[in-house]
Design a protein around this motif. Structure first.
Motif, PDB file in Angstrom:
ATOM      1  N   LEU A  13      -1.834   7.916   8.304  1.00  0.00           N
ATOM      2  CA  LEU A  13      -3.038   7.275   8.855  1.00  0.00           C
ATOM      3  C   LEU A  13      -3.582   6.226   7.884  1.00  0.00           C
ATOM      4  N   HIS A  14      -3.477   6.543   6.617  1.00  0.00           N
ATOM      5  CA  HIS A  14      -3.896   5.574   5.598  1.00  0.00           C
ATOM      6  C   HIS A  14      -3.038   4.306   5.707  1.00  0.00           C
ATOM      7  N   TRP A  36       0.843  -1.210   0.000  1.00  0.00           N
ATOM      8  CA  TRP A  36       0.000   0.000   0.000  1.00  0.00           C
ATOM      9  C   TRP A  36       0.872   1.252   0.000  1.00  0.00           C
ATOM     10  N   ARG A  37       1.956   1.196  -0.720  1.00  0.00           N
ATOM     11  CA  ARG A  37       2.920   2.287  -0.770  1.00  0.00           C
ATOM     12  C   ARG A  37       2.350   3.543  -1.452  1.00  0.00           C
ATOM     13  N   VAL A  88      -3.359  -2.495   9.583  1.00  0.00           N
ATOM     14  CA  VAL A  88      -4.247  -3.203  10.508  1.00  0.00           C
ATOM     15  C   VAL A  88      -5.143  -4.165   9.723  1.00  0.00           C
ATOM     16  N   GLN A  89      -5.603  -3.703   8.577  1.00  0.00           N
ATOM     17  CA  GLN A  89      -6.522  -4.533   7.784  1.00  0.00           C
ATOM     18  C   GLN A  89      -5.822  -5.724   7.120  1.00  0.00           C
ATOM     19  N   HIS A  90      -4.670  -5.461   6.508  1.00  0.00           N
ATOM     20  CA  HIS A  90      -4.083  -6.498   5.655  1.00  0.00           C
ATOM     21  C   HIS A  90      -2.987  -7.338   6.313  1.00  0.00           C
ATOM     22  N   ALA A  91      -2.247  -6.762   7.263  1.00  0.00           N
ATOM     23  CA  ALA A  91      -1.048  -7.466   7.721  1.00  0.00           C
ATOM     24  C   ALA A  91      -1.056  -7.824   9.203  1.00  0.00           C
ATOM     25  N   SER A 140       4.726  -3.388   9.420  1.00  0.00           N
ATOM     26  CA  SER A 140       3.856  -2.222   9.235  1.00  0.00           C
ATOM     27  C   SER A 140       4.457  -1.125   8.365  1.00  0.00           C
ATOM     28  N   LEU A 141       5.771  -1.036   8.327  1.00  0.00           N
ATOM     29  CA  LEU A 141       6.470   0.070   7.656  1.00  0.00           C
ATOM     30  C   LEU A 141       5.992   1.435   8.181  1.00  0.00           C
ATOM     31  N   LEU A 142       5.720   1.469   9.470  1.00  0.00           N
ATOM     32  CA  LEU A 142       5.242   2.725  10.078  1.00  0.00           C
ATOM     33  C   LEU A 142       6.352   3.511  10.768  1.00  0.00           C
ATOM     34  N   SER A 143       7.558   2.963  10.801  1.00  0.00           N
ATOM     35  CA  SER A 143       8.617   3.581  11.620  1.00  0.00           C
ATOM     36  C   SER A 143       8.968   4.990  11.140  1.00  0.00           C
TER      37      SER A 143
END
Ligand code: FAD
Ligand code: SF4
Length: 509
Positions: free
Chosen positions: A235-236, A196-197, A242-245, A266-269
Protein backbone atom coordinates in the motif's frame (compact mmCIF):
# COMPACT_ATOMS: atom_id res chain seq x y z
CA UNK A 1 -12.74 -32.91 12.57
CA UNK A 2 -10.04 -30.74 11.09
CA UNK A 3 -10.12 -28.88 7.80
CA UNK A 4 -6.84 -28.12 6.08
CA UNK A 5 -6.77 -24.83 4.19
CA UNK A 6 -3.96 -24.69 1.68
CA UNK A 7 -2.64 -21.21 0.98
CA UNK A 8 -0.27 -20.71 -1.94
CA UNK A 9 2.53 -18.17 -2.31
CA UNK A 10 0.43 -16.11 -4.73
CA UNK A 11 -2.59 -15.98 -2.42
CA UNK A 12 -1.31 -13.58 0.22
CA UNK A 13 -4.48 -11.54 0.58
CA UNK A 14 -5.11 -10.74 4.25
CA UNK A 15 -8.58 -9.37 3.37
CA UNK A 16 -9.96 -12.65 2.04
CA UNK A 17 -13.32 -13.49 3.72
CA UNK A 18 -11.80 -16.71 5.04
CA UNK A 19 -9.70 -14.61 7.41
CA UNK A 20 -12.57 -12.70 8.95
CA UNK A 21 -12.67 -15.04 11.95
CA UNK A 22 -10.47 -17.57 13.66
CA UNK A 23 -11.84 -21.11 13.35
CA UNK A 24 -10.55 -23.65 15.85
CA UNK A 25 -11.05 -26.62 13.51
CA UNK A 26 -9.09 -25.06 10.63
CA UNK A 27 -5.36 -25.54 10.09
CA UNK A 28 -3.81 -23.21 7.55
CA UNK A 29 -1.20 -24.99 5.45
CA UNK A 30 1.63 -23.18 3.73
CA UNK A 31 4.67 -24.79 2.17
CA UNK A 32 7.90 -23.91 0.40
CA UNK A 33 8.32 -26.75 -2.07
CA UNK A 34 11.28 -27.49 -4.34
CA UNK A 35 8.97 -28.76 -7.11
CA UNK A 36 7.79 -25.18 -7.72
CA UNK A 37 11.37 -23.99 -8.13
CA UNK A 38 12.38 -26.74 -10.54
CA UNK A 39 9.94 -26.37 -13.45
CA UNK A 40 12.10 -23.53 -14.82
CA UNK A 41 15.33 -22.02 -13.57
CA UNK A 42 14.18 -19.09 -11.40
CA UNK A 43 15.69 -15.74 -10.55
CA UNK A 44 17.01 -15.64 -6.97
CA UNK A 45 14.78 -12.66 -6.09
CA UNK A 46 11.68 -14.49 -7.23
CA UNK A 47 12.27 -17.40 -4.86
CA UNK A 48 13.37 -15.09 -2.04
CA UNK A 49 10.53 -12.61 -2.55
CA UNK A 50 7.78 -15.23 -2.52
CA UNK A 51 9.15 -17.25 0.41
CA UNK A 52 9.81 -14.09 2.47
CA UNK A 53 6.27 -12.84 1.87
CA UNK A 54 4.83 -16.28 2.73
CA UNK A 55 6.74 -16.41 6.01
CA UNK A 56 5.56 -12.93 6.92
CA UNK A 57 1.97 -13.86 6.08
CA UNK A 58 2.18 -16.99 8.26
CA UNK A 59 3.60 -14.92 11.14
CA UNK A 60 0.62 -12.56 10.89
CA UNK A 61 -1.86 -15.43 10.78
CA UNK A 62 -0.40 -16.86 13.98
CA UNK A 63 -0.48 -13.46 15.65
CA UNK A 64 -4.20 -13.28 14.90
CA UNK A 65 -4.71 -16.67 16.55
CA UNK A 66 -4.98 -18.92 13.49
CA UNK A 67 -3.43 -22.37 13.56
CA UNK A 68 -0.75 -22.59 10.88
CA UNK A 69 1.28 -25.57 9.70
CA UNK A 70 4.15 -24.05 7.72
CA UNK A 71 6.64 -26.33 5.97
CA UNK A 72 9.94 -24.58 5.35
CA UNK A 73 12.19 -25.33 2.40
CA UNK A 74 14.80 -26.89 4.70
CA UNK A 75 12.43 -28.96 6.84
CA UNK A 76 13.29 -32.68 7.03
CA UNK A 77 9.50 -33.36 6.83
CA UNK A 78 9.18 -31.52 3.53
CA UNK A 79 8.25 -33.90 0.67
CA UNK A 80 8.79 -31.02 -1.74
CA UNK A 81 5.56 -31.18 -3.66
CA UNK A 82 2.07 -30.06 -2.77
CA UNK A 83 0.18 -33.33 -2.94
CA UNK A 84 2.65 -35.46 -0.96
CA UNK A 85 2.86 -32.81 1.73
CA UNK A 86 -0.93 -32.47 1.83
CA UNK A 87 -1.43 -36.22 2.10
CA UNK A 88 1.02 -36.39 5.02
CA UNK A 89 -0.58 -33.40 6.76
CA UNK A 90 -4.07 -34.82 6.33
CA UNK A 91 -2.90 -37.91 8.20
CA UNK A 92 -1.02 -35.91 10.82
CA UNK A 93 -4.00 -33.63 11.62
CA UNK A 94 -6.61 -36.36 11.05
CA UNK A 95 -8.28 -34.02 8.59
CA UNK A 96 -11.64 -34.74 7.03
CA UNK A 97 -11.60 -31.91 4.51
CA UNK A 98 -9.23 -29.81 2.46
CA UNK A 99 -9.93 -26.40 0.95
CA UNK A 100 -8.13 -23.92 -1.23
CA UNK A 101 -8.81 -20.71 -3.09
CA UNK A 102 -9.12 -21.06 -6.86
CA UNK A 103 -5.69 -21.78 -8.28
CA UNK A 104 -4.41 -19.56 -11.06
CA UNK A 105 -1.94 -22.08 -12.47
CA UNK A 106 -3.50 -24.55 -14.89
CA UNK A 107 -1.30 -27.56 -14.13
CA UNK A 108 -1.28 -27.11 -10.37
CA UNK A 109 -5.05 -26.82 -10.33
CA UNK A 110 -5.35 -30.08 -12.31
CA UNK A 111 -2.83 -31.81 -10.05
CA UNK A 112 -4.58 -30.78 -6.83
CA UNK A 113 -8.05 -31.64 -8.11
CA UNK A 114 -6.88 -35.09 -9.23
CA UNK A 115 -5.27 -35.73 -5.85
CA UNK A 116 -8.29 -34.47 -3.89
CA UNK A 117 -10.70 -36.64 -5.88
CA UNK A 118 -8.81 -39.76 -4.88
CA UNK A 119 -7.93 -38.67 -1.35
CA UNK A 120 -11.14 -39.65 0.43
CA UNK A 121 -11.33 -36.12 1.88
CA UNK A 122 -14.13 -33.68 1.29
CA UNK A 123 -12.66 -30.88 -0.83
CA UNK A 124 -13.68 -27.44 -1.87
CA UNK A 125 -12.37 -24.55 -3.97
CA UNK A 126 -13.30 -21.02 -2.90
CA UNK A 127 -13.27 -17.86 -4.99
CA UNK A 128 -10.04 -15.93 -4.48
CA UNK A 129 -12.06 -12.73 -4.93
CA UNK A 130 -9.09 -11.19 -6.66
CA UNK A 131 -9.99 -10.73 -10.31
CA UNK A 132 -12.41 -8.33 -11.96
CA UNK A 133 -13.71 -10.82 -14.52
CA UNK A 134 -14.73 -14.47 -14.51
CA UNK A 135 -12.23 -16.92 -15.99
CA UNK A 136 -14.42 -17.55 -19.02
CA UNK A 137 -15.71 -14.00 -19.45
CA UNK A 138 -13.25 -13.04 -22.19
CA UNK A 139 -14.22 -16.10 -24.24
CA UNK A 140 -17.89 -15.23 -23.81
CA UNK A 141 -17.36 -11.59 -24.79
CA UNK A 142 -15.31 -12.54 -27.86
CA UNK A 143 -17.68 -15.29 -29.05
CA UNK A 144 -16.76 -16.45 -32.54
CA UNK A 145 -14.44 -13.51 -33.33
CA UNK A 146 -11.20 -14.60 -35.01
CA UNK A 147 -9.09 -11.95 -33.32
CA UNK A 148 -9.63 -11.26 -29.66
CA UNK A 149 -8.72 -7.59 -29.65
CA UNK A 150 -7.86 -6.09 -26.28
CA UNK A 151 -9.58 -2.81 -27.13
CA UNK A 152 -12.96 -4.55 -27.46
CA UNK A 153 -12.46 -6.26 -24.10
CA UNK A 154 -11.21 -3.09 -22.43
CA UNK A 155 -14.36 -1.12 -23.35
CA UNK A 156 -16.49 -3.97 -22.03
CA UNK A 157 -14.57 -3.84 -18.73
CA UNK A 158 -14.75 -0.03 -18.46
CA UNK A 159 -18.53 -0.21 -18.87
CA UNK A 160 -19.02 -3.23 -16.65
CA UNK A 161 -17.03 -1.70 -13.78
CA UNK A 162 -18.06 1.90 -14.51
CA UNK A 163 -14.52 3.24 -14.58
CA UNK A 164 -13.76 6.70 -16.06
CA UNK A 165 -17.26 7.07 -17.52
CA UNK A 166 -19.63 10.03 -17.47
CA UNK A 167 -23.25 9.83 -16.34
CA UNK A 168 -24.36 8.67 -19.77
CA UNK A 169 -21.85 5.82 -19.85
CA UNK A 170 -19.49 7.58 -22.29
CA UNK A 171 -15.74 7.63 -21.70
CA UNK A 172 -14.47 10.68 -19.82
CA UNK A 173 -12.62 13.07 -22.11
CA UNK A 174 -14.62 11.80 -25.11
CA UNK A 175 -12.28 8.97 -26.01
CA UNK A 176 -11.55 5.47 -24.74
CA UNK A 177 -7.87 5.52 -25.43
CA UNK A 178 -5.17 8.17 -25.11
CA UNK A 179 -2.42 6.06 -26.64
CA UNK A 180 -1.56 8.68 -29.23
CA UNK A 181 -0.54 11.11 -26.42
CA UNK A 182 1.40 8.41 -24.63
CA UNK A 183 4.36 7.65 -26.85
CA UNK A 184 6.91 10.25 -25.85
CA UNK A 185 10.56 9.43 -25.23
CA UNK A 186 12.12 10.71 -22.03
CA UNK A 187 15.08 13.09 -22.27
CA UNK A 188 15.65 13.74 -18.56
CA UNK A 189 12.56 15.89 -17.92
CA UNK A 190 10.47 15.66 -15.82
CA UNK A 191 13.01 14.30 -13.35
CA UNK A 192 12.65 10.59 -12.65
CA UNK A 193 10.83 10.04 -9.35
CA UNK A 194 12.69 8.91 -6.21
CA UNK A 195 13.09 5.16 -5.77
CA UNK A 196 10.69 4.20 -2.96
CA UNK A 197 12.05 0.67 -2.70
CA UNK A 198 12.21 -1.42 0.48
CA UNK A 199 15.39 -2.47 2.29
CA UNK A 200 14.91 -5.95 3.75
CA UNK A 201 17.64 -8.17 5.06
CA UNK A 202 16.77 -11.66 3.78
CA UNK A 203 20.20 -13.23 4.25
CA UNK A 204 19.00 -15.92 6.68
CA UNK A 205 16.26 -17.02 4.29
CA UNK A 206 18.71 -16.94 1.38
CA UNK A 207 20.96 -19.28 3.32
CA UNK A 208 18.02 -21.68 3.86
CA UNK A 209 17.30 -21.64 0.14
CA UNK A 210 20.90 -22.31 -0.78
CA UNK A 211 21.30 -25.05 1.81
CA UNK A 212 18.23 -26.75 0.35
CA UNK A 213 20.11 -26.89 -2.97
CA UNK A 214 17.68 -24.67 -4.90
CA UNK A 215 19.31 -23.54 -8.14
CA UNK A 216 18.68 -19.93 -9.15
CA UNK A 217 20.17 -17.22 -11.37
CA UNK A 218 20.48 -13.42 -11.20
CA UNK A 219 21.43 -11.22 -8.23
CA UNK A 220 19.75 -12.24 -4.96
CA UNK A 221 20.24 -8.77 -3.35
CA UNK A 222 19.44 -10.67 -0.13
CA UNK A 223 21.14 -8.11 2.15
CA UNK A 224 19.15 -5.20 0.74
CA UNK A 225 16.03 -6.65 -0.79
CA UNK A 226 13.72 -4.26 -2.61
CA UNK A 227 10.38 -6.05 -3.01
CA UNK A 228 7.51 -5.62 -0.49
CA UNK A 229 6.87 -8.19 2.18
CA UNK A 230 3.18 -7.65 2.81
CA UNK A 231 0.08 -5.62 2.13
CA UNK A 232 1.12 -2.65 4.30
CA UNK A 233 4.32 -2.25 2.33
CA UNK A 234 2.49 -2.73 -0.96
CA UNK A 235 0.00 0.00 0.00
CA UNK A 236 2.91 2.29 0.72
CA UNK A 237 4.26 1.55 -2.79
CA UNK A 238 0.87 2.30 -4.33
CA UNK A 239 0.65 5.67 -2.58
CA UNK A 240 4.21 6.57 -3.56
CA UNK A 241 3.51 5.66 -7.18
CA UNK A 242 0.34 7.75 -7.34
CA UNK A 243 2.13 10.71 -5.78
CA UNK A 244 5.44 10.65 -7.62
CA UNK A 245 5.05 8.81 -10.92
CA UNK A 246 1.44 8.46 -12.05
CA UNK A 247 1.16 12.04 -13.38
CA UNK A 248 3.82 11.21 -16.00
CA UNK A 249 3.02 7.52 -16.47
CA UNK A 250 1.04 8.11 -19.64
CA UNK A 251 3.34 10.34 -21.65
CA UNK A 252 6.42 8.27 -20.95
CA UNK A 253 5.05 4.75 -20.61
CA UNK A 254 6.91 3.59 -23.74
CA UNK A 255 10.16 5.44 -22.96
CA UNK A 256 13.45 3.74 -22.06
CA UNK A 257 16.65 5.22 -20.65
CA UNK A 258 20.05 4.01 -19.51
CA UNK A 259 20.26 3.61 -15.73
CA UNK A 260 16.51 4.24 -15.28
CA UNK A 261 14.87 0.89 -14.64
CA UNK A 262 11.68 2.39 -13.19
CA UNK A 263 11.08 5.73 -14.94
CA UNK A 264 7.34 6.34 -14.27
CA UNK A 265 6.21 2.75 -13.89
CA UNK A 266 4.55 1.50 -10.72
CA UNK A 267 6.51 -1.68 -9.93
CA UNK A 268 3.28 -3.00 -8.43
CA UNK A 269 3.09 -6.24 -10.42
CA UNK A 270 4.76 -8.37 -7.73
CA UNK A 271 2.33 -7.16 -5.03
CA UNK A 272 -0.66 -7.45 -7.37
CA UNK A 273 0.20 -10.94 -8.56
CA UNK A 274 0.75 -12.23 -5.02
CA UNK A 275 -2.65 -10.66 -4.20
CA UNK A 276 -1.29 -8.31 -1.53
CA UNK A 277 -3.19 -5.64 -3.44
CA UNK A 278 -6.56 -5.87 -5.15
CA UNK A 279 -6.67 -4.56 -8.73
CA UNK A 280 -9.80 -2.55 -7.97
CA UNK A 281 -8.11 -0.59 -5.18
CA UNK A 282 -5.16 0.17 -7.46
CA UNK A 283 -7.53 1.41 -10.18
CA UNK A 284 -9.52 3.43 -7.63
CA UNK A 285 -6.34 5.09 -6.32
CA UNK A 286 -5.45 6.18 -9.86
CA UNK A 287 -8.97 7.43 -10.63
CA UNK A 288 -9.00 9.31 -7.33
CA UNK A 289 -5.77 11.04 -8.39
CA UNK A 290 -7.54 12.21 -11.56
CA UNK A 291 -10.63 13.35 -9.65
CA UNK A 292 -8.51 15.42 -7.26
CA UNK A 293 -6.49 16.98 -10.08
CA UNK A 294 -3.28 15.19 -9.12
CA UNK A 295 -2.86 13.37 -12.44
CA UNK A 296 -4.13 14.02 -15.99
CA UNK A 297 -6.73 11.82 -17.65
CA UNK A 298 -4.30 10.51 -20.29
CA UNK A 299 -1.97 9.16 -17.58
CA UNK A 300 -4.75 7.67 -15.49
CA UNK A 301 -6.51 6.12 -18.48
CA UNK A 302 -3.20 4.63 -19.69
CA UNK A 303 -2.58 3.10 -16.28
CA UNK A 304 -6.15 1.84 -15.80
CA UNK A 305 -5.97 0.16 -19.24
CA UNK A 306 -3.00 -1.94 -18.09
CA UNK A 307 -4.86 -3.35 -15.11
CA UNK A 308 -8.54 -3.36 -16.05
CA UNK A 309 -7.72 -4.18 -19.68
CA UNK A 310 -4.50 -6.07 -20.26
CA UNK A 311 -4.18 -7.93 -16.98
CA UNK A 312 -7.71 -9.35 -17.07
CA UNK A 313 -7.44 -9.95 -20.82
CA UNK A 314 -4.31 -12.13 -20.64
CA UNK A 315 -5.90 -14.14 -17.84
CA UNK A 316 -8.94 -14.76 -20.07
CA UNK A 317 -6.66 -15.85 -22.92
CA UNK A 318 -4.84 -18.24 -20.60
CA UNK A 319 -7.96 -20.01 -19.34
CA UNK A 320 -9.63 -20.11 -22.74
CA UNK A 321 -6.66 -21.73 -24.46
CA UNK A 322 -4.75 -23.82 -21.94
CA UNK A 323 -3.24 -26.37 -21.90
CA UNK A 324 -2.53 -26.41 -25.68
CA UNK A 325 -1.59 -22.71 -25.73
CA UNK A 326 1.79 -23.34 -24.11
CA UNK A 327 2.94 -25.56 -27.01
CA UNK A 328 2.06 -23.24 -29.87
CA UNK A 329 4.80 -22.12 -32.22
CA UNK A 330 2.95 -20.69 -35.23
CA UNK A 331 6.05 -19.18 -36.83
CA UNK A 332 8.12 -22.33 -36.26
CA UNK A 333 10.92 -20.56 -34.41
CA UNK A 334 13.54 -22.98 -33.08
CA UNK A 335 16.85 -21.15 -32.44
CA UNK A 336 18.67 -21.67 -29.12
CA UNK A 337 18.72 -18.72 -26.69
CA UNK A 338 22.07 -16.91 -26.75
CA UNK A 339 24.22 -17.39 -23.65
CA UNK A 340 24.05 -13.68 -22.78
CA UNK A 341 20.39 -14.05 -21.79
CA UNK A 342 21.88 -15.31 -18.50
CA UNK A 343 24.75 -12.82 -18.19
CA UNK A 344 23.76 -9.63 -20.02
CA UNK A 345 27.16 -9.77 -21.66
CA UNK A 346 26.41 -8.52 -25.17
CA UNK A 347 27.71 -5.59 -27.22
CA UNK A 348 24.14 -4.56 -28.08
CA UNK A 349 23.64 -1.72 -25.61
CA UNK A 350 19.83 -1.91 -25.47
CA UNK A 351 19.86 -5.63 -24.72
CA UNK A 352 22.72 -5.24 -22.24
CA UNK A 353 20.64 -2.65 -20.37
CA UNK A 354 17.34 -4.57 -20.51
CA UNK A 355 18.79 -7.97 -19.62
CA UNK A 356 21.18 -6.40 -17.08
CA UNK A 357 18.22 -4.79 -15.27
CA UNK A 358 16.34 -8.07 -15.40
CA UNK A 359 19.25 -9.95 -13.83
CA UNK A 360 19.89 -7.25 -11.20
CA UNK A 361 16.28 -6.52 -10.20
CA UNK A 362 14.21 -9.49 -11.46
CA UNK A 363 12.23 -6.77 -13.22
CA UNK A 364 12.25 -4.77 -16.42
CA UNK A 365 9.48 -2.49 -17.53
CA UNK A 366 7.07 -3.34 -20.28
CA UNK A 367 8.90 -1.78 -23.22
CA UNK A 368 12.21 -3.41 -22.37
CA UNK A 369 10.36 -6.75 -22.12
CA UNK A 370 8.38 -6.21 -25.33
CA UNK A 371 10.33 -4.00 -27.69
CA UNK A 372 13.92 -4.90 -26.79
CA UNK A 373 14.20 -8.45 -25.43
CA UNK A 374 10.99 -9.85 -26.95
CA UNK A 375 11.53 -7.99 -30.21
CA UNK A 376 15.03 -9.47 -30.53
CA UNK A 377 13.79 -12.99 -29.70
CA UNK A 378 11.06 -12.70 -32.33
CA UNK A 379 13.30 -11.31 -35.08
CA UNK A 380 16.09 -13.80 -34.37
CA UNK A 381 13.60 -16.70 -34.37
CA UNK A 382 14.39 -17.95 -30.86
CA UNK A 383 12.63 -21.11 -29.73
CA UNK A 384 9.32 -19.98 -28.32
CA UNK A 385 9.01 -22.35 -25.37
CA UNK A 386 12.59 -21.52 -24.31
CA UNK A 387 11.77 -17.80 -24.47
CA UNK A 388 8.68 -18.49 -22.34
CA UNK A 389 10.83 -20.42 -19.82
CA UNK A 390 13.27 -17.52 -19.60
CA UNK A 391 10.55 -14.92 -18.99
CA UNK A 392 8.81 -17.15 -16.46
CA UNK A 393 12.09 -17.61 -14.63
CA UNK A 394 13.56 -14.13 -14.65
CA UNK A 395 10.76 -11.80 -13.55
CA UNK A 396 9.68 -11.48 -9.94
CA UNK A 397 6.08 -10.98 -11.12
CA UNK A 398 6.06 -13.92 -13.55
CA UNK A 399 3.21 -16.35 -12.99
CA UNK A 400 2.22 -18.48 -15.93
CA UNK A 401 -1.32 -17.10 -16.34
CA UNK A 402 0.03 -13.60 -16.97
CA UNK A 403 3.47 -14.31 -18.41
CA UNK A 404 2.52 -16.91 -21.04
CA UNK A 405 -0.02 -14.91 -23.09
CA UNK A 406 2.30 -11.89 -22.93
CA UNK A 407 5.34 -13.82 -24.09
CA UNK A 408 3.98 -16.44 -26.42
CA UNK A 409 1.04 -14.41 -27.70
CA UNK A 410 1.81 -10.71 -27.60
CA UNK A 411 5.56 -10.82 -27.96
CA UNK A 412 6.38 -13.93 -30.00
CA UNK A 413 3.19 -14.18 -32.15
CA UNK A 414 3.29 -17.91 -31.59
CA UNK A 415 -0.48 -18.22 -31.15
CA UNK A 416 -1.21 -17.43 -34.80
CA UNK A 417 -2.26 -13.82 -34.20
CA UNK A 418 -4.87 -14.34 -31.48
CA UNK A 419 -3.39 -11.71 -29.14
CA UNK A 420 -1.22 -9.58 -31.44
CA UNK A 421 -3.03 -8.41 -34.56
CA UNK A 422 0.39 -7.49 -35.89
CA UNK A 423 3.84 -8.39 -34.59
CA UNK A 424 5.50 -6.14 -32.02
CA UNK A 425 8.56 -6.02 -34.27
CA UNK A 426 10.74 -2.97 -34.75
CA UNK A 427 14.08 -2.02 -36.23
CA UNK A 428 16.71 0.12 -34.51
CA UNK A 429 14.84 3.29 -35.55
CA UNK A 430 12.20 2.63 -32.89
CA UNK A 431 14.71 1.87 -30.13
CA UNK A 432 16.73 4.94 -31.08
CA UNK A 433 13.61 7.14 -31.00
CA UNK A 434 12.37 5.84 -27.65
CA UNK A 435 15.67 5.58 -25.72
CA UNK A 436 19.25 6.75 -25.38
CA UNK A 437 20.58 3.21 -25.72
CA UNK A 438 22.01 3.63 -29.23
CA UNK A 439 24.37 6.39 -28.10
CA UNK A 440 27.63 4.64 -27.38
CA UNK A 441 26.50 1.25 -28.68
CA UNK A 442 29.06 -0.85 -30.54
CA UNK A 443 26.57 -1.06 -33.42
CA UNK A 444 25.34 1.66 -35.75
CA UNK A 445 21.59 2.11 -35.56
CA UNK A 446 21.47 3.60 -39.08
CA UNK A 447 23.17 0.73 -40.91
CA UNK A 448 21.37 -2.33 -42.23
CA UNK A 449 24.35 -4.33 -43.43
CA UNK A 450 28.06 -4.45 -42.66
CA UNK A 451 29.99 -5.65 -39.62
CA UNK A 452 28.88 -2.82 -37.34
CA UNK A 453 25.29 -2.55 -38.59
CA UNK A 454 22.70 -2.81 -35.82
CA UNK A 455 21.47 -6.43 -35.73
CA UNK A 456 17.86 -5.31 -35.31
CA UNK A 457 17.84 -3.82 -38.82
CA UNK A 458 18.68 -6.79 -41.04
CA UNK A 459 16.81 -9.14 -38.68
CA UNK A 460 13.72 -6.93 -38.99
CA UNK A 461 13.59 -7.00 -42.79
CA UNK A 462 14.59 -10.64 -42.90
CA UNK A 463 11.73 -11.48 -40.50
CA UNK A 464 9.05 -9.92 -42.73
CA UNK A 465 10.72 -11.30 -45.85
CA UNK A 466 10.67 -14.85 -44.38
CA UNK A 467 7.18 -14.65 -42.99
CA UNK A 468 5.37 -13.14 -45.99
CA UNK A 469 2.81 -15.96 -45.97
CA UNK A 470 1.69 -14.87 -42.49
CA UNK A 471 1.89 -11.11 -42.82
CA UNK A 472 2.00 -9.81 -46.42
CA UNK A 473 -1.79 -9.59 -46.63
CA UNK A 474 -2.18 -7.90 -43.22
CA UNK A 475 -3.43 -4.39 -44.03
CA UNK A 476 -1.68 -2.99 -40.93
CA UNK A 477 1.63 -4.06 -42.44
CA UNK A 478 1.04 -2.66 -45.93
CA UNK A 479 3.81 -0.08 -45.52
CA UNK A 480 6.35 -2.69 -44.40
CA UNK A 481 5.77 -4.86 -47.47
CA UNK A 482 5.71 -1.80 -49.75
CA UNK A 483 9.15 -0.83 -48.40
CA UNK A 484 10.41 -4.39 -48.67
CA UNK A 485 9.52 -4.37 -52.37
CA UNK A 486 11.58 -1.21 -52.87
CA UNK A 487 14.82 -3.05 -52.04
CA UNK A 488 16.80 -4.19 -55.07
CA UNK A 489 17.52 -7.91 -55.34
CA UNK A 490 21.12 -7.11 -54.36
CA UNK A 491 20.08 -5.18 -51.24
CA UNK A 492 17.74 -7.95 -50.23
CA UNK A 493 20.47 -10.56 -50.69
CA UNK A 494 22.82 -8.52 -48.48
CA UNK A 495 20.13 -8.23 -45.78
CA UNK A 496 19.43 -11.96 -45.89
CA UNK A 497 23.15 -12.76 -45.69
CA UNK A 498 23.71 -10.41 -42.76
CA UNK A 499 20.68 -11.84 -40.94
CA UNK A 500 21.86 -15.41 -41.58
CA UNK A 501 25.31 -14.52 -40.24
CA UNK A 502 23.81 -12.95 -37.09
CA UNK A 503 21.55 -15.93 -36.46
CA UNK A 504 24.47 -18.30 -36.82
CA UNK A 505 26.53 -16.26 -34.32
CA UNK A 506 24.03 -15.21 -31.67
CA UNK A 507 26.39 -15.87 -28.76
CA UNK A 508 28.95 -13.44 -30.16
CA UNK A 509 26.67 -10.41 -30.68
P1 FAD B 1 3.24 -0.77 -14.88
O1 FAD B 1 3.79 -0.38 -16.20
O2 FAD B 1 3.28 0.22 -13.81
O3 FAD B 1 1.73 -1.24 -15.13
C1 FAD B 1 0.80 -1.33 -14.04
C2 FAD B 1 0.27 -2.73 -13.89
O4 FAD B 1 -0.48 -3.10 -15.02
C3 FAD B 1 1.32 -3.82 -13.74
O5 FAD B 1 1.77 -3.91 -12.42
C4 FAD B 1 0.57 -5.05 -14.20
O6 FAD B 1 -0.15 -5.62 -13.14
C5 FAD B 1 -0.41 -4.50 -15.22
N1 FAD B 1 0.05 -4.74 -16.58
C6 FAD B 1 0.69 -3.88 -17.41
N2 FAD B 1 0.89 -4.45 -18.61
C7 FAD B 1 0.38 -5.68 -18.54
C8 FAD B 1 0.29 -6.76 -19.46
N3 FAD B 1 0.74 -6.67 -20.71
N4 FAD B 1 -0.26 -7.91 -19.03
C9 FAD B 1 -0.74 -8.03 -17.77
N5 FAD B 1 -0.70 -7.05 -16.86
C10 FAD B 1 -0.15 -5.88 -17.25
N6 FAD B 1 3.40 -8.91 -16.25
C11 FAD B 1 3.32 -9.67 -15.15
O7 FAD B 1 2.68 -9.26 -14.18
N7 FAD B 1 3.94 -10.88 -15.07
C12 FAD B 1 4.68 -11.36 -16.12
O8 FAD B 1 5.23 -12.45 -16.05
C13 FAD B 1 4.78 -10.58 -17.30
N8 FAD B 1 5.50 -11.03 -18.35
C14 FAD B 1 5.57 -10.28 -19.47
C15 FAD B 1 6.28 -10.78 -20.58
C16 FAD B 1 6.35 -10.05 -21.74
C17 FAD B 1 7.07 -10.60 -22.93
C18 FAD B 1 5.74 -8.78 -21.81
C19 FAD B 1 5.81 -7.98 -23.05
C20 FAD B 1 5.04 -8.28 -20.73
C21 FAD B 1 4.93 -9.02 -19.56
N9 FAD B 1 4.21 -8.55 -18.44
C22 FAD B 1 4.11 -9.33 -17.33
C23 FAD B 1 3.44 -7.30 -18.50
C24 FAD B 1 4.19 -6.05 -18.01
O9 FAD B 1 5.40 -5.92 -18.70
C25 FAD B 1 4.43 -6.07 -16.52
O10 FAD B 1 3.20 -6.27 -15.85
C26 FAD B 1 5.00 -4.75 -16.03
O11 FAD B 1 6.21 -4.47 -16.69
C27 FAD B 1 5.21 -4.80 -14.53
O12 FAD B 1 5.83 -3.65 -14.08
P2 FAD B 1 5.00 -2.49 -13.35
O13 FAD B 1 4.28 -3.06 -12.21
O14 FAD B 1 5.91 -1.37 -13.12
O15 FAD B 1 3.93 -2.14 -14.47
FE1 SF4 C 1 20.26 -1.64 -29.73
FE2 SF4 C 1 20.97 -1.41 -32.28
FE3 SF4 C 1 20.63 0.77 -30.81
FE4 SF4 C 1 22.72 -0.84 -30.37
S1 SF4 C 1 22.31 0.34 -32.22
S2 SF4 C 1 21.39 0.07 -28.82
S3 SF4 C 1 21.81 -2.85 -30.78
S4 SF4 C 1 19.08 -0.70 -31.36
Amino acid sequence: MTTLRLLLGDQLNPLHPWLERVESDVVWVMMEVASETQKHLLHAQKVLGVFAAMRDFARNLRTQGHQVHYIRIGSPHNRHNFVDNLAALAKHHQASAVQWQEIDDHDLQAQLRAWAQGSGLAWEEADSGHFLSARDELARVMGARKQWTMEHWYRHMRKRHRVLLDDKGNPLGGQWNFDADNRKPWRGQPAAPPDWRHHHDHRALWQDIQQAGIDTFGQSQAADFRWPLNRDEALHDLQAFVQHALPYFGEHQDAMANGQPRLFHSLLSFALNLKMLHPREVIDAAVQAFNSGQAPLSAVEGFVRQILGWREYVRGIYWAHMPGYRDRNALQHHARLPRWFWTGDTRMACLREAIGQSLDNAHAHHIHRLMVIGNFALLAGLQVQAVHGWYLGVYVDALEWVELPNTLGMSQCADGGLVATKPYAASAAYIHRMSDHCKGCAYDHKQRVGDTACPFNSLYWDFFDRHGEHYASNHRLGMVYKNLKRFSEQELMAIRERAAFLKANLDGL
